[in-house]
Motif scaffolding. Sequence first.
Motif, PDB file in Angstrom:
ATOM      1  N   MET A   1       0.875  -1.057  -0.098  1.00  0.00           N
ATOM      2  CA  MET A   1       0.081   0.021   0.064  1.00  0.00           C
ATOM      3  C   MET A   1       0.856   1.096   0.111  1.00  0.00           C
ATOM      4  SD  MET A   1      -2.947   0.910   2.765  1.00  0.00           S
ATOM      5  CE  MET A   1      -3.868  -0.561   2.349  1.00  0.00           C
ATOM      6  N   ALA A   3       1.128   5.471  -0.627  1.00  0.00           N
ATOM      7  CA  ALA A   3       0.319   7.009  -0.913  1.00  0.00           C
ATOM      8  C   ALA A   3       1.159   7.563  -2.032  1.00  0.00           C
ATOM      9  CB  ALA A   3       0.465   7.768   0.425  1.00  0.00           C
ATOM     10  N   CYS A  13      -2.914  10.765   0.673  1.00  0.00           N
ATOM     11  CA  CYS A  13      -3.596   9.462   1.119  1.00  0.00           C
ATOM     12  C   CYS A  13      -5.091   9.315   1.063  1.00  0.00           C
ATOM     13  CB  CYS A  13      -3.079   9.466   2.677  1.00  0.00           C
ATOM     14  SG  CYS A  13      -1.450   9.464   3.191  1.00  0.00           S
ATOM     15  N   ILE A  17      -5.708   4.116   3.561  1.00  0.00           N
ATOM     16  CA  ILE A  17      -4.289   4.369   3.965  1.00  0.00           C
ATOM     17  C   ILE A  17      -4.492   5.166   5.442  1.00  0.00           C
ATOM     18  CG2 ILE A  17      -2.159   5.663   3.829  1.00  0.00           C
ATOM     19  CD1 ILE A  17      -2.642   5.304   0.894  1.00  0.00           C
TER      20      ILE A  17
END
Length: 111
Positions: A1, A3, A13, A17
């Motif tokens: 994951m 950003a 984000c 997140i």
Amino acid sequence: MRADRDAGSWRDCDETILVWIACLDRLKITGMPIREMLRHARLRAEGDHAGTEQRALPERYCGRGRAHLADPRASLVVLDAKIGSYAATEQGTQNHGHANGNPAGARRPRA
């Protein structure tokens, strides 16, 4: 994951997140080491088939987290009692002999 970055190079984000960051903060409170958080993240990325191991990992640290939180709570109970004791002593000192308007140690006039 990951950003993404916006035009100003700030991290962009999304809600998922931010939820994951909040989860990591909670795991940190339990005392889970970063290597275990990374392991938890890998299991999470694998999906539902890693469920048992994914559940077992935070379970191991949950008890530590409860103990970690119980200690400050117990300290606060003691401190609250001590503060109450100080306040009662202070109140008694301020009111000692003054309830009827006479200074401490002074005799009341005879009727």
